[in-house]
Enzyme design. Structure first.
Site, PDB file in Angstrom:
ATOM      1  N   HIS E  17      -1.174   3.760  -4.058  1.00  0.00           N
ATOM      2  CA  HIS E  17      -1.172   4.617  -5.248  1.00  0.00           C
ATOM      3  C   HIS E  17      -1.129   3.747  -6.502  1.00  0.00           C
ATOM      4  CE1 HIS E  17       3.455   5.228  -6.130  1.00  0.00           C
ATOM      5  NE2 HIS E  17       3.207   3.990  -5.813  1.00  0.00           N
ATOM      6  N   CYS E  36       3.515  -1.139 -11.719  1.00  0.00           N
ATOM      7  CA  CYS E  36       3.158   0.081 -10.968  1.00  0.00           C
ATOM      8  C   CYS E  36       1.823   0.638 -11.446  1.00  0.00           C
ATOM      9  CB  CYS E  36       4.230   1.155 -11.123  1.00  0.00           C
ATOM     10  SG  CYS E  36       5.782   0.660 -10.354  1.00  0.00           S
ATOM     11  N   HIS E  42      -1.365  -0.382  -5.673  1.00  0.00           N
ATOM     12  CA  HIS E  42      -0.586  -1.130  -4.678  1.00  0.00           C
ATOM     13  C   HIS E  42      -0.250  -0.108  -3.584  1.00  0.00           C
ATOM     14  CE1 HIS E  42       2.250   0.790  -7.377  1.00  0.00           C
ATOM     15  NE2 HIS E  42       3.136   0.752  -6.402  1.00  0.00           N
ATOM     16  N   HIS E  44       2.548   1.427  -0.135  1.00  0.00           N
ATOM     17  CA  HIS E  44       3.855   1.533   0.504  1.00  0.00           C
ATOM     18  C   HIS E  44       3.705   2.047   1.931  1.00  0.00           C
ATOM     19  CE1 HIS E  44       5.847   0.955  -3.347  1.00  0.00           C
ATOM     20  NE2 HIS E  44       5.165   1.943  -3.885  1.00  0.00           N
ATOM     21  N   ASP E  82      -2.001   9.568   5.365  1.00  0.00           N
ATOM     22  CA  ASP E  82      -1.932   8.268   6.035  1.00  0.00           C
ATOM     23  C   ASP E  82      -3.236   7.490   5.859  1.00  0.00           C
ATOM     24  OD1 ASP E  82      -0.715   6.270   7.557  1.00  0.00           O
ATOM     25  OD2 ASP E  82      -1.623   7.013   9.402  1.00  0.00           O
ATOM     26  N   HIS E  83      -3.100   6.219   5.473  1.00  0.00           N
ATOM     27  CA  HIS E  83      -4.241   5.338   5.237  1.00  0.00           C
ATOM     28  C   HIS E  83      -5.147   5.870   4.118  1.00  0.00           C
ATOM     29  CE1 HIS E  83      -2.794   3.375   8.825  1.00  0.00           C
ATOM     30  NE2 HIS E  83      -3.579   2.344   8.536  1.00  0.00           N
ATOM     31  N   GLU E 128      10.188   5.560  -0.424  1.00  0.00           N
ATOM     32  CA  GLU E 128       9.028   4.843  -0.955  1.00  0.00           C
ATOM     33  C   GLU E 128       9.111   3.362  -0.560  1.00  0.00           C
ATOM     34  OE1 GLU E 128       7.034   5.295  -5.273  1.00  0.00           O
ATOM     35  OE2 GLU E 128       8.780   3.973  -5.234  1.00  0.00           O
TER      36      GLU E 128
END
Lengths: 142, 142, 142, 142, 142, 142
Positions: E17, E36, E42, E44, E82-83, E128
């Site tokens: 995100h 951020c 980047h 998580h 996811d992914h 997170e």
């Protein structure tokens, strides 16, 4: 020269076992194994860490695709142990005391046979509880 | 040929320590060690992982009974460190800077003497915080 | 003879990456890498464990001051990877598939150059998720 | 006015169980419960978190001495569950399906009776695996 | 009266995100959000804990079959996150800043619609990183 | 109506303490507090979880910028406790028994004063070891 990198994938399975030597009386089992030998068994959430070694493929950057490793270990090992009673439900362990020591050696032998030839099985680590774990590198003593 | 399996048991103890070299001035201690040298000390929840190696006994399936290993390490090591100030309360550390490096080597020497002869002490791992740990395999350099 | 002790410090960084081989079509990337090759990338909280070996300094009890090691790894490695997209923002990885295998080898080479001469880089462990991690000991194959 | 502080102590026990309704056929059990109903049972490392509430005693700074709470929970609960098969070895569970839901309610009722009157049992949390846990606050529905 | 028990299942997903407000200049984004807001994003490893409440069914001992809850959350939520890159790949988040605060509220609304009527969604917890998490109980302020 | 979301940030500090009531004899302290009252103290790696509540800002998606919360808690709390002996080095605790119950209430009062007015301090959780933790919601009893 290519680098030798080790890759580890973790797996969990829930199983019951009883530490019991059938050659002994119930009294001797209770004396030597304590509550681990309670007749109906007890259980654990086992965590298995499978570590393989190899060189990253220049085309993929992978030693081995993690999805492929996951599928192979689940089919070869986890499906046969998860939600099972190790003393009764696992043919591989028949005639063996289902200690975690014996279990880790049997898992090694099965994975050795199943892994592709260019992949080296380097280490297994098998957690029985949060406070103890066992490791095996395929070493034999004389 | 029997397999060589490694077995690890985890232990926790809570202790205080101060990193301080008495041969130096307070200023030099403060400069080199920073807050680790604050006069009254600080503390940690240490986690000790004791790893031994051996072959599973055919009659028990065990390298060593985990209850026996637990008792031995608690009596030899944990009782002497838990709820103690490492600079004052631990005779073994007298005259030594209670760094985790020095502590792990002393634990090794004590455990070596206490373990049964057929059991090999393979590795100690000593966590000082969640972000750092120390390992010792009994190796010496020249 | 002085003891050889290993000291590990953990670091975390959050980064995005996409597993993608530009020599292949998008279809072949999707087929071989699955969701790891989704065009906009995905991400991880990576945990890096840096393990060095050495003998405790008799004057400090330290192999290496943890604050010094922390500063060195943060400046050499973490600042260049944290909150970055590994495919675009990290010059070191240009032209490389940003697999964790490739990343760990590049981190090793950078740390080797940055560590003081008397400190031996022993092992890197790089967690990509809670379920998989990679290790590198600086080994090369023929 | 004194502050209301909550104190939690964690406990672990290893047990086996089988999810099975004796009023149903084996086929219906297998169909509804899947592998959780395998005949010989499976097992878990359960983690129990006991949370009590109260005001710190001005003379001790304690809501309740942690050693006293530990002793009480171990004698009342843990000794009756650890290394047991929940379907056979635990009188309290006779006639009950040993789901973690049913188990947590029974533990609550036992602890309620055993705790000193000025201590309020606030919450139980019972982990069955690393991926699921159950909580009970003593609430009843109509 | 039946007991009200809460049941939690954990899920993991890896996503990228970028915290970015398109109404602002890049400079203002960089100033307010720091790293951020790095342009390429980047990522998580998110951990989602879904907690539901209900009374154990007398016939099964379950509030809700964990396998059924797992399937429902994976299909409704995890497969869509996811992914993925939260800024580009998730229709639900279009026009929203993909902060974890905004994400947890959207997950709540989706799960509310998907859960069976007799099951109460009690709490979501969304990690997170290992050092921060967000909780939502469906509360609104005036 | 805007949603009420809770945000938690974790912090660690290493400190020493001794549970000791100066109004009592050393014998009574030893008898009631056991090893927790050893004269030179012992220590812990404390983990503090600070939970605040609020509504996400429509312009940032944040309840409160995590970097701002981190700075505030580090300056107000962590710097005064980390690498300290709670009985000697912390003015706030003078005249108080440094139990974790007393410590968590004092941290609450300090944070209440330091947080911005629109942010609600919801919960503190303070881990003393891996096996016990304390929670405070700012509640008072009559």
């Amino acid at each position: 020269m290519p680098a030798l990198v080790y890759l580890t994938r973790r797996f969990e399975f829930a199983a019951a076992h009883r530490i019991y030597n059938p050659a002994w009386s119930d009294e001797k089992n209770a004396e030597l194994f304590g509550p681990c030998s309670n007749p109906m068994g007890h259980g654990h959430n086992y965590t298995l860490e499978v570590t393989i070694g190899g060189t990253p493929d220049p085309e993929t950057g992978y030693v081995m695709d993690l999805r492929q490793l996951k599928k192979l270990v689940e089919e070869t090992i986890i499906q046969h142990l998860d939600h099972k009673h190790l003393n009764y439900d696992v043919p591989l362990l028949h005639g063996k005391i289902p200690s975690t020591e014996n279990l880790i050696v049997l898992i090694w032998d099965e994975l050795q046979k199943a892994l592709p030839g260019h992949i080296r099985l380097f280490r297994l680590r098998l957690w029985e509880t949060n406070n103890n774990y066992f490791e095996y590198y395929g070493e034999k003593t004389d």
